[in-house]
Motif scaffolding. Structure first.
Motif, short mmCIF file in Angstrom:
data_model
loop_
_atom_site.label_atom_id
_atom_site.label_comp_id
_atom_site.label_asym_id
_atom_site.label_seq_id
_atom_site.Cartn_x
_atom_site.Cartn_y
_atom_site.Cartn_z
N ASP A 190 0.83 -1.21 0.00
CA ASP A 190 0.00 0.00 0.00
C ASP A 190 0.86 1.26 0.00
O ASP A 190 0.59 2.22 -0.73
CB ASP A 190 -0.94 0.00 1.21
CG ASP A 190 -2.00 -1.09 1.11
OD1 ASP A 190 -2.29 -1.53 -0.02
OD2 ASP A 190 -2.53 -1.50 2.16
N GLU A 191 1.89 1.24 0.83
CA GLU A 191 2.81 2.39 0.87
C GLU A 191 3.54 2.55 -0.46
O GLU A 191 3.76 3.66 -0.94
CB GLU A 191 3.82 2.19 2.01
CG GLU A 191 4.83 3.33 2.13
CD GLU A 191 5.91 3.02 3.16
OE1 GLU A 191 6.93 3.74 3.15
OE2 GLU A 191 5.74 2.05 3.92
N LYS A 208 1.24 4.22 -2.99
CA LYS A 208 1.08 5.66 -2.75
C LYS A 208 2.32 6.43 -3.20
O LYS A 208 2.23 7.51 -3.79
CB LYS A 208 0.85 5.91 -1.25
CG LYS A 208 -0.55 5.52 -0.78
CD LYS A 208 -0.69 5.85 0.71
CE LYS A 208 -2.06 5.42 1.22
NZ LYS A 208 -2.22 5.70 2.68
N ASN A 215 1.67 -0.80 -8.75
CA ASN A 215 1.34 -1.98 -7.96
C ASN A 215 2.57 -2.87 -7.83
O ASN A 215 3.23 -3.18 -8.83
CB ASN A 215 0.21 -2.76 -8.62
CG ASN A 215 -1.13 -2.05 -8.50
OD1 ASN A 215 -1.45 -1.49 -7.45
ND2 ASN A 215 -1.91 -2.06 -9.57
#
Length: 447
Positions: A260-261, A264, A269
């Motif tokens: 996830d980090e 961002k 992905n």
């Protein structure tokens, strides 16, 4: 107004020509800069030809299915750039004169071809005659010998055999046996014939007869190329496989923690593929004799580690884009490269250079649910690694305090290699090195 000549761009060292498969724009259409004007196909990949300028398409110099040489002008685009009439008019006139001359030469060549059909074809030495990669591939697929190819009259420049020439020959050749087959009575079941090729006896499959309820599906152009490439690889290399199971629990947990980090921060992905590619690149550096090709009785040891990555296309076929100098990329760079190639493969936007120069290939059979596979080597390489599905399974876990049964994430690695030059020790040690790199993953690694 100024005239811009849209030329067929250079698409790699071994690509000399391409076939126009469709025009995406018509005469009179407005074209934006970098917008695709037409689609082309080479013997390696399908791609689009974009416009370098903004303007209006005023002339298409070739039709669908025409074969165009690299550097030839394929369309004329009228731009808003200011240009004097004296400079633009001669260009337009030259294009018209060239088109008229080409039409006259085509008509003249057609008469020559008709005359040649009534006489015995003159044999041309293959050493003195150029055959494009597309023509040679079609000849291989259709079983046309070099001697047959040398007798074909060519309508191309300097008597070269074009795609249309060889396709017309194939249609004419295939129609004769069909007529004979109708006339001949069926007295017995077809027998399997054997032919000699490269000193080895090969089996020629018996013809398959379709019934009235069967559906006949024509293979796509890419499907034919893939089929030929696979058969050629099996006939060239002595395939042998080694299998090993790897525990990727650390990688599984680490990826869940950082993905996830990573998304961002990098806008990408983080999949398992770049992690596996990094491990393969490290193993090749450890065992450089897996990064070779065979040429006759010589071995070519590759300096660069260029990893092929099998990717699925929208039509179900597979293509292998190449990550150049994979050992020089960190995990972020590897992830961006993997995602870029995979996305462009799905959108049919790969360029010929994107699929050239591979020295070792990795294919992920686990994507389709398979736990292992026996992949066919991507010639002229000598090895290919299949990644099986990651499964949550009970396994024996060894600790200093003793062994116990635990739930682990494990996967099979299937290594196919060319036993002519890669022995079992090297093939096994290489895939074992990949396993060791994966299992030694640092759970605290930062990216």
């Amino acid at each position: 107004m100024a005239k811009f000549e849209l030329k067929l761009p250079k698409m790699g060292e071994s690509v000399a020509e391409a076939t126009i498969t469709s025009w995406l724009k018509n005469v009179g259409d407005t074209i934006e800069a970098d917008e695709a004007v037409l689609e082309i196909a080479t013997d390696k990949v399908d791609s689009e030809v974009p416009s370098e300028v903004e303007g209006v398409l005023v002339e298409m110099l070739f039709n669908v299915d025409d074969v165009v040489q690299v550097g030839q002008t394929i369309a004329i685009i009228e731009t808003d750039a200011k240009a004097s009439v004296d400079t633009s008019a001669p260009k337009a006139e030259a294009v018209k004169q060239e088109a008229v001359a080409e039409s006259a030469s085509v008509a003249q060549v057609a008469q020559t071809v008709e005359a040649a059909k009534t006489s015995v074809a003159t044999v041309v030495s293959s050493e003195d005659r150029f055959y494009s990669p597309l023509v040679r591939n079609i000849a291989k697929q259709e079983g046309i010998t070099q001697a047959e190819l040398d007798t074909l009259p060519g309508t191309g420049k300097e008597g070269r055999v074009t795609k249309n020439d060889i396709l017309a020959y194939i249609d004419n050749r295939s129609s004769k046996p069909a007529q004979q087959q109708v006339a001949a009575p069926k007295t017995e079941a077809p027998k399997v014939a054997t032919v000699q090729s490269n000193g080895a006896e090969q089996t020629k499959a018996a013809p398959v007869v379709a019934s009235g309820d069967d559906e006949i599906i024509e293979m796509s152009r890419m499907g034919k190329l893939i089929a030929h490439h696979m058969v050629e690889s099996v006939q060239t290399s002595a395939h042998v496989q080694s299998f090993i199971e790897a525990d990727v629990t650390k990688i599984w947990n680490w990826r869940n923690k950082v993905k996830d980090e990573f998304l961002k921060r990098e806008g990408e992905n983080l999949t398992f593929t770049p992690i596996f590619m990094e491990a393969v690149a490290k193993a090749i550096k450890q065992f450089p004799m897996m990064n070779i090709s065979v040429q006759g009785d010589s071995i070519i040891k590759k300096k660069h580690i260029n990893l092929g990555m099998a990717a699925a296309l929208a039509d179900g076929n597979l293509i292998v884009p190449v990550i150049k100098d994979a050992d020089q990329l960190n995990l972020v760079g590897m992830t961006k490269k993997v995602n870029d190639l995979a996305n462009r493969a799905r959108l049919n936007q790969l360029k010929p250079d994107d699929i050239q120069g591979g020295t070792y290939t990795v294919t992920n059979v686990g994507t389709f649910g398979s736990i292992m596979g026996t992949p066919i080597i991507n010639q002229p390489q000598v090895g290919i690694l299949a990644l099986g599905a990651i499964r949550k399974v009970p396994a024996v876990v060894e600790t200093p305090e003793g062994d116990f049964i635990g739930i682990r994430y494990r996967m099979f690695l299937s290594h196919s290699y060319d036993h002519r030059v890669v022995n079992g020790a090297l093939g096994g040690q290489f895939v074992k090195a990949v396993k060791d790199y994966l299992e030694a993953w640092d759970s605290n690694r930062e990216i």
